[in-house]
Design an enzyme around this catalytic site. Structure first.
Site, short mmCIF file in Angstrom:
data_model
loop_
_atom_site.label_atom_id
_atom_site.label_comp_id
_atom_site.label_asym_id
_atom_site.label_seq_id
_atom_site.Cartn_x
_atom_site.Cartn_y
_atom_site.Cartn_z
N ARG A 1 51.18 47.11 35.28
CA ARG A 1 49.85 46.55 34.98
C ARG A 1 49.04 46.40 36.27
O ARG A 1 48.20 47.21 36.61
CB ARG A 1 50.00 45.20 34.25
CG ARG A 1 48.73 44.69 33.56
CD ARG A 1 47.77 43.95 34.46
NE ARG A 1 48.35 42.78 35.11
CZ ARG A 1 47.73 42.11 36.08
NH1 ARG A 1 46.54 42.48 36.51
NH2 ARG A 1 48.30 41.06 36.66
N ASP A 2 49.37 45.39 37.05
CA ASP A 2 48.61 45.13 38.28
C ASP A 2 48.71 46.33 39.23
O ASP A 2 47.73 46.69 39.91
CB ASP A 2 49.20 43.87 38.95
CG ASP A 2 48.20 43.16 39.83
OD1 ASP A 2 47.07 43.66 39.96
OD2 ASP A 2 48.55 42.12 40.41
N HIS B 1 49.88 39.33 47.80
CA HIS B 1 49.52 40.68 48.23
C HIS B 1 49.76 40.76 49.74
O HIS B 1 49.94 39.74 50.39
CB HIS B 1 48.07 40.99 47.86
CG HIS B 1 47.86 41.21 46.38
ND1 HIS B 1 47.42 42.39 45.85
CD2 HIS B 1 48.05 40.38 45.32
CE1 HIS B 1 47.35 42.30 44.54
NE2 HIS B 1 47.71 41.08 44.18
N CYS C 1 42.99 45.34 44.92
CA CYS C 1 42.01 44.47 44.28
C CYS C 1 40.66 45.17 44.36
O CYS C 1 40.16 45.43 45.46
CB CYS C 1 41.96 43.11 45.00
SG CYS C 1 40.67 42.05 44.34
C1 LIG Z 1 36.40 39.85 30.43
C2 LIG Z 1 35.42 40.97 30.24
C3 LIG Z 1 35.76 41.77 29.02
C4 LIG Z 1 34.03 40.44 30.10
O1 LIG Z 1 33.08 41.46 30.28
P1 LIG Z 1 31.62 41.36 29.68
O2 LIG Z 1 30.89 42.62 30.00
O3 LIG Z 1 31.00 40.08 30.10
O4 LIG Z 1 31.98 41.24 28.18
P2 LIG Z 1 31.28 41.67 26.91
O5 LIG Z 1 31.83 40.75 25.91
O6 LIG Z 1 29.79 41.74 27.07
O7 LIG Z 1 31.83 43.15 26.64
C5 LIG Z 1 31.42 44.31 27.34
C6 LIG Z 1 31.99 45.53 26.64
O8 LIG Z 1 33.43 45.55 26.76
C7 LIG Z 1 34.02 45.44 25.46
N1 LIG Z 1 35.15 44.53 25.57
C8 LIG Z 1 35.10 43.25 25.98
N2 LIG Z 1 36.33 42.75 25.99
C9 LIG Z 1 37.16 43.72 25.60
C10 LIG Z 1 38.57 43.79 25.43
N3 LIG Z 1 39.38 42.76 25.71
N4 LIG Z 1 39.10 44.95 25.02
C11 LIG Z 1 38.32 46.02 24.74
N5 LIG Z 1 36.97 46.01 24.90
C12 LIG Z 1 36.41 44.86 25.31
C13 LIG Z 1 32.95 44.91 24.56
O9 LIG Z 1 33.17 45.27 23.25
C14 LIG Z 1 31.71 45.54 25.17
O10 LIG Z 1 31.67 46.89 24.78
P3 LIG Z 1 30.28 47.57 24.32
O11 LIG Z 1 29.78 46.70 23.23
O12 LIG Z 1 29.40 47.53 25.56
O13 LIG Z 1 30.67 48.97 23.91
C15 LIG Z 1 35.44 41.91 31.41
O14 LIG Z 1 34.98 41.22 32.49
C16 LIG Z 1 36.81 42.46 31.70
O15 LIG Z 1 37.49 43.12 30.90
N6 LIG Z 1 37.26 42.22 32.87
C17 LIG Z 1 38.60 42.69 33.20
C18 LIG Z 1 38.98 42.04 34.36
C19 LIG Z 1 40.35 42.55 34.71
O16 LIG Z 1 41.10 43.07 33.90
N7 LIG Z 1 40.66 42.38 35.98
C20 LIG Z 1 41.92 42.76 36.45
C21 LIG Z 1 42.98 41.83 35.92
S1 LIG Z 1 43.01 40.26 36.74
C22 LIG Z 1 43.94 40.56 38.11
O17 LIG Z 1 44.34 41.67 38.36
C23 LIG Z 1 44.35 39.41 38.96
C24 LIG Z 1 45.81 39.01 38.74
C25 LIG Z 1 46.04 38.51 37.33
O18 LIG Z 1 46.66 40.13 38.92
C26 LIG Z 1 46.22 37.92 39.72
C27 LIG Z 1 45.62 38.07 41.11
O19 LIG Z 1 46.15 38.82 41.96
O20 LIG Z 1 44.60 37.41 41.32
#
Ligand SMILES: CC(C)(COP(=O)([O-])OP(=O)([O-])OC[C@H]1O[C@@H](n2cnc3c(N)ncnc32)[C@H](O)[C@@H]1OP(=O)([O-])[O-])[C@@H](O)C(=O)NCCC(=O)NCCSC(=O)C[C@@](C)(O)CC(=O)[O-]
Length: 332
Positions: free
Chosen positions: A26-27, A230, A261
């Site tokens: 995943r990450d 990291h 990141c």
């Molecule tokens: C949270 C949102 C969705 C908000 O994003 P947004 O743009 O504010 O949300 P939205 O509700 O307006 O949706 C935008 C579009 O995405 C779709 N959508 C919305 N949600 C989903 C979903 N779940 N699955 C599938 N589709 C989705 C939704 O349907 C829409 O599609 P459209 O209508 O434009 O065609 C967005 O910001 C996002 O997905 N961010 C992902 C962030 C992410 O995955 N980051 C990496 C993981 S975190 C990380 O790695 C850190 C960690 C955990 O490892 C620890 C560390 O090291 O810190």
């Protein structure tokens, strides 16, 4: 947590047991731009399990617009062979992600084991990072987490929380450890069984992580927390060891040091599983992991996605294994 779920997570029965949470699928892969087929991801998960790792992150139900690499998660978790002794977690950022997961779980025949019984949730310790990562404020990010938890609990899902930017933020710099402690408290209240303290950009030093953990342990014992470090500035392993010394018994890491990141230019991947396991074993801890096998998987997946193996421990072990193989061949 049920006894079966606890066993699946190899919950530390002994003081010197450290649980490794393998995050490469995943990450580790989420920022890769090239196409990585679901078959490769399924194969990676299979090989991870063969190393003895009992807890891993299999993917994320996130927006494909934001993280295209994770768009194949439903296919991956449907196709992967589920070992009943292994916990496969998936990341869920919002209700939309949870609804997709719910639909998928409902489609699994009752005779088959569900692909997952755990979700990972996240909120960052800083406003700017929450905005960049999830397009919302810290308060909204925590509200989302609470909402997801309330819906996920009756589904029988275990909840694992992440606090991003605990050791520093790419936009705001140093982070007040108290802010991290405050988020830990909220995640505990929301029902998380474990909270992973993430130095997302690899900026922290052991002193920073010590201060952060000291704030977090105001709300739960050290062995409730996980270290997620990291290695951008080469301090990842010392940070992990510092946290383990303070009583943390869960460590997130990634084979081959895969990861990065997207919001932190130059940030390198997760601390590599190979160096964490090597150091822990040498320091007298147990992990249940076959280090040689782990090194070979790290080397394989790096080659598979066209990257140099980012684990120096992994490279050394693979070189040693190859030399041994050559010597054996010469004897024949
Ligand atoms: C949270 C949102 C969705 C908000 O994003 P947004 O743009 O504010 O949300 P939205 O509700 O307006 O949706 C935008 C579009 O995405 C779709 N959508 C919305 N949600 C989903 C979903 N779940 N699955 C599938 N589709 C989705 C939704 O349907 C829409 O599609 P459209 O209508 O434009 O065609 C967005 O910001 C996002 O997905 N961010 C992902 C962030 C992410 O995955 N980051 C990496 C993981 S975190 C990380 O790695 C850190 C960690 C955990 O490892 C620890 C560390 O090291 O810190």
């Amino acid at each position: 947590m049920s006894a079966a779920a606890a066993a699946r997570r190899s919950y530390p029965q002994k003081e010197n047991f450290v649980k490794i949470i393998e995050v490469s699928a995943r990450d580790g892969l989420q920022n890769e731009k090239g196409v990585i087929s679901p078959a490769t991801k399924v194969e990676l998960i299979k090989r991870i399990v063969e190393t003895g790792i009992r807890v891993l992150e299999a993917g994320a139900f996130v927006s494909p617009k934001w993280v295209p690499q994770m768009a194949t998660t439903p296919e991956v978790v449907t196709k992967m062979k589920v070992d009943p002794n292994v916990a496969y977690s998936v990341l869920v950022p919002n209700m939309r992600g949870l609804e997709s997961l719910e639909k998928l779980l409902q489609s699994v025949p009752a005779s088959s084991p569900p692909p997952t019984d755990e979700i990972a949730l996240f909120a960052a310790a800083t406003e700017s990072f929450n905005r960049a990562n999830t397009n919302c404020s810290t308060e909204e990010a925590l509200d989302r987490v609470l909402e997801i938890c309330e819906r996920a609990k009756p589904m029988g899902l275990l909840l694992r929380g992440y606090i991003s930017c605990a050791g520093g933020c790419p936009y705001e710099g140093a982070v007040d450890p108290k802010k991290v402690g405050d988020i830990a408290k909220k995640l505990i209240e929301a029902g998380c069984y474990e909270v992973s303290i993430a130095d997302t950009i690899g900026a922290a030093t052991p002193q920073v992580m010590e201060a952060v953990l000291n704030e977090c342990t105001r709300h739960a014992d050290a062995n409730f927390y996980a270290a997620h470090c990291h290695d951008t500035f080469g301090t990842g392993l010392t940070n992990v060891l510092q946290m383990v010394k303070m009583g943390v018994r869960s460590v997130d890491s990634s084979l081959g040091g895969l990861g990065g990141c997207p919001y932190s230019p130059g940030a390198t991947g997760n601390i590599d599983t190979e160096s964490v396991v090597y150091a822990l074993h040498r320091e007298g801890y147990e992990t249940g992991i076959d280090l040689d096998k782990a090194a070979l998987v790290g080397d394989w997946i790096s080659a598979e996605i066209g990257k140099p193996n980012g684990s120096s421990a992994g490279r050394a072990i693979v070189a040693k294994l190859k030399m041994k193989e050559r010597k054996q061949e010469a004897k024949l």
